[in-house]
Design an enzyme around this catalytic site. Structure first.
Site, PDB file in Angstrom:
ATOM      1  N   ILE A   1       5.512  -4.617  10.005  1.00  0.00           N
ATOM      2  CA  ILE A   1       5.667  -4.104   8.645  1.00  0.00           C
ATOM      3  C   ILE A   1       5.289  -2.639   8.726  1.00  0.00           C
ATOM      4  O   ILE A   1       4.132  -2.286   8.900  1.00  0.00           O
ATOM      5  CB  ILE A   1       4.823  -4.901   7.648  1.00  0.00           C
ATOM      6  CG1 ILE A   1       5.353  -6.350   7.573  1.00  0.00           C
ATOM      7  CG2 ILE A   1       4.872  -4.246   6.270  1.00  0.00           C
ATOM      8  CD1 ILE A   1       4.597  -7.244   6.610  1.00  0.00           C
TER       9      ILE A   1
ATOM     10  N   TYR B   1      -2.507 -10.347   4.849  1.00  0.00           N
ATOM     11  CA  TYR B   1      -2.500  -8.922   5.200  1.00  0.00           C
ATOM     12  C   TYR B   1      -3.935  -8.522   5.473  1.00  0.00           C
ATOM     13  O   TYR B   1      -4.733  -8.372   4.555  1.00  0.00           O
ATOM     14  CB  TYR B   1      -1.895  -8.114   4.056  1.00  0.00           C
ATOM     15  CG  TYR B   1      -1.849  -6.615   4.249  1.00  0.00           C
ATOM     16  CD1 TYR B   1      -2.026  -6.028   5.504  1.00  0.00           C
ATOM     17  CD2 TYR B   1      -1.583  -5.778   3.175  1.00  0.00           C
ATOM     18  CE1 TYR B   1      -1.972  -4.659   5.674  1.00  0.00           C
ATOM     19  CE2 TYR B   1      -1.529  -4.398   3.328  1.00  0.00           C
ATOM     20  CZ  TYR B   1      -1.721  -3.841   4.572  1.00  0.00           C
ATOM     21  OH  TYR B   1      -1.661  -2.475   4.739  1.00  0.00           O
TER      22      TYR B   1
ATOM     23  N   THR C   1       0.834  -1.209   0.000  1.00  0.00           N
ATOM     24  CA  THR C   1       0.000   0.000   0.000  1.00  0.00           C
ATOM     25  C   THR C   1       0.864   1.252   0.000  1.00  0.00           C
ATOM     26  O   THR C   1       0.638   2.179  -0.789  1.00  0.00           O
ATOM     27  CB  THR C   1      -0.916  -0.001   1.231  1.00  0.00           C
ATOM     28  OG1 THR C   1      -1.653  -1.208   1.274  1.00  0.00           O
ATOM     29  CG2 THR C   1      -1.869   1.176   1.193  1.00  0.00           C
TER      30      THR C   1
ATOM     31  N   ARG D   1      -9.018  -0.567   4.698  1.00  0.00           N
ATOM     32  CA  ARG D   1      -8.820  -0.340   3.268  1.00  0.00           C
ATOM     33  C   ARG D   1      -9.611  -1.322   2.406  1.00  0.00           C
ATOM     34  O   ARG D   1     -10.152  -0.942   1.362  1.00  0.00           O
ATOM     35  CB  ARG D   1      -7.335  -0.426   2.905  1.00  0.00           C
ATOM     36  CG  ARG D   1      -6.514   0.769   3.360  1.00  0.00           C
ATOM     37  CD  ARG D   1      -5.101   0.692   2.808  1.00  0.00           C
ATOM     38  NE  ARG D   1      -4.304   1.843   3.221  1.00  0.00           N
ATOM     39  CZ  ARG D   1      -4.218   2.984   2.547  1.00  0.00           C
ATOM     40  NH1 ARG D   1      -4.913   3.136   1.430  1.00  0.00           N
ATOM     41  NH2 ARG D   1      -3.459   3.969   2.973  1.00  0.00           N
TER      42      ARG D   1
ATOM     43  N   LYS E   1       0.184  -9.980   8.571  1.00  0.00           N
ATOM     44  CA  LYS E   1       0.356  -8.571   8.921  1.00  0.00           C
ATOM     45  C   LYS E   1      -1.007  -8.100   9.388  1.00  0.00           C
ATOM     46  O   LYS E   1      -1.960  -8.036   8.602  1.00  0.00           O
ATOM     47  CB  LYS E   1       0.818  -7.750   7.722  1.00  0.00           C
ATOM     48  CG  LYS E   1       0.875  -6.243   8.003  1.00  0.00           C
ATOM     49  CD  LYS E   1       1.212  -5.455   6.749  1.00  0.00           C
ATOM     50  CE  LYS E   1       1.164  -3.944   7.032  1.00  0.00           C
ATOM     51  NZ  LYS E   1       1.461  -3.136   5.827  1.00  0.00           N
TER      52      LYS E   1
ATOM     53  N   TYR F   1     -13.241  -4.822  -2.105  1.00  0.00           N
ATOM     54  CA  TYR F   1     -14.374  -4.328  -2.889  1.00  0.00           C
ATOM     55  C   TYR F   1     -15.457  -5.388  -3.060  1.00  0.00           C
ATOM     56  O   TYR F   1     -16.634  -5.135  -2.822  1.00  0.00           O
ATOM     57  CB  TYR F   1     -13.932  -3.797  -4.271  1.00  0.00           C
ATOM     58  CG  TYR F   1     -15.079  -3.173  -5.041  1.00  0.00           C
ATOM     59  CD1 TYR F   1     -15.527  -1.896  -4.731  1.00  0.00           C
ATOM     60  CD2 TYR F   1     -15.723  -3.873  -6.047  1.00  0.00           C
ATOM     61  CE1 TYR F   1     -16.603  -1.329  -5.412  1.00  0.00           C
ATOM     62  CE2 TYR F   1     -16.800  -3.326  -6.735  1.00  0.00           C
ATOM     63  CZ  TYR F   1     -17.234  -2.053  -6.415  1.00  0.00           C
ATOM     64  OH  TYR F   1     -18.294  -1.499  -7.085  1.00  0.00           O
TER      65      TYR F   1
END
Length: 293
Positions: free
Chosen positions: A204, A133, A44, A138, A162, A107
């Site tokens: 991270i 992740y 990202t 997000r 993560k 999405y």
């Protein structure tokens, strides 16, 4: 397999928007010299959403080539299309990455069974180690603790996570669900101290782009269970952790890099833009507090 301070690398762009490979190589060299324990290209913070597939995996190959095995490379490789995610993990392996960092489908908003089946297909397509992740802020898709445990137990190549949920209890819950050997890395710099104390083994990190040595020292203190030193470093870095998200990331972190590495190519690709005035002021103050300016 992975631990310590692992920067989610920014991607440098020239003023014409092209990938600044020479600067990227120099940046990677600096990160390793400063003590970073691994590298994440094209996540990202690396503006992966604005990279073509060709640019994405060229950057991964450059990162692998420059690292030369001194630290592991975990390549961003997620997609909301399972077929594309499969292509990405294979491309990451072909580029020489040590692992792939994979978000759940964004999405689309699949249910937990859909998330499991997505990672089943990806894991069965390639033997490259996978770090999940989880960043629902997000992706609008949360990998439930039970699903993390189910994936970890079903697919040995899924070696860690993560966790950027912002829910500190997840570290303990996932440790129970997936096992003590399942590698848990914080995705939130400001929560890394509590996350490590709960069973995490590293972060991270966005802040490590700007303060790699301090972040590496902080993670080393946690690993040594020297929480007095870790707390001192957390206090020193906390304002910087916060400042990195005072405007849309990676705007603030690229601005911060420009302050500590003048002349470095720090252009952003639309739709990302320069941070606002208040964000820049917060970054400047935080760099002073951290002793970096």
């Amino acid at each position: 397999m992975f631990s310590g301070s692992i920067p989610a690398l920014v991607t440098p762009f020239e003023s014409d928007g092209s990938f600044a490979e020479k600067a990227y190589r120099e940046f990677i060299e600096w990160q390793i010299a400063e003590g970073s324990n691994g590298l994440v290209p094209c996540g990202t913070t690396g503006e992966a959403a604005t990279l073509s597939a060709e640019e994405h995996f060229h950057a991964v190959r450059v990162c692998v080539d420059q690292a030369k095995g001194r630290v592991p490379v975990i390549a961003g490789a997620g997609s909301n299309d399972t077929r594309v995610a499969i292509a990405n993990i294979r491309a990451a392996k072909d580029a020489g990455a040590d692992a792939a960092l994979m978000v759940p489908p964004y999405y689309n908003r699949p249910n937990q069974e859909g998330i499991f089946r997505h990672f089943e297909a990806v894991a069965n397509s390639c033997d490259l180690p996978i770090v999940l992740y989880n960043v629902p802020g997000r992706t609008v898709t949360d990998i439930a603790v039970e699903t993390v445990g189910r994936i970890a137990k079903a697919f040995p190549s899924v070696v860690g996570i993560k966790d950027a949920t912002g829910i500190i209890q997840r570290a303990s819950a996932q440790r129970i669900a997936a096992g003590a050997d399942f590698c848990q890395l914080s995705g939130n710099d400001d929560m890394a101290l509590a996350f490590n104390a709960s069973g995490g083994v590293g972060c991270i990190s966005v802040t490590a782009n700007v303060a790699p040595r301090l972040c590496a020292e902080f993670q080393a203190a946690c690993a040594d269970e020297d929480y007095t030193l870790a707390l001192d470093l957390q206090d020193r870095l906390f304002a910087l952790h916060v400042a990195m998200f005072t405007d849309a990331s990676p705007g603030p972190v690229k601005y911060a890099l420009g302050r500590v590495k003048p002349g470095w190519p720090l252009h952003l690709r639309l739709p990302m833009t320069e941070p606002n005035e208040a964000s820049r002021a917060a970054v400047d103050d935080a760099l002073v507090a951290a002793g970096l300016l």
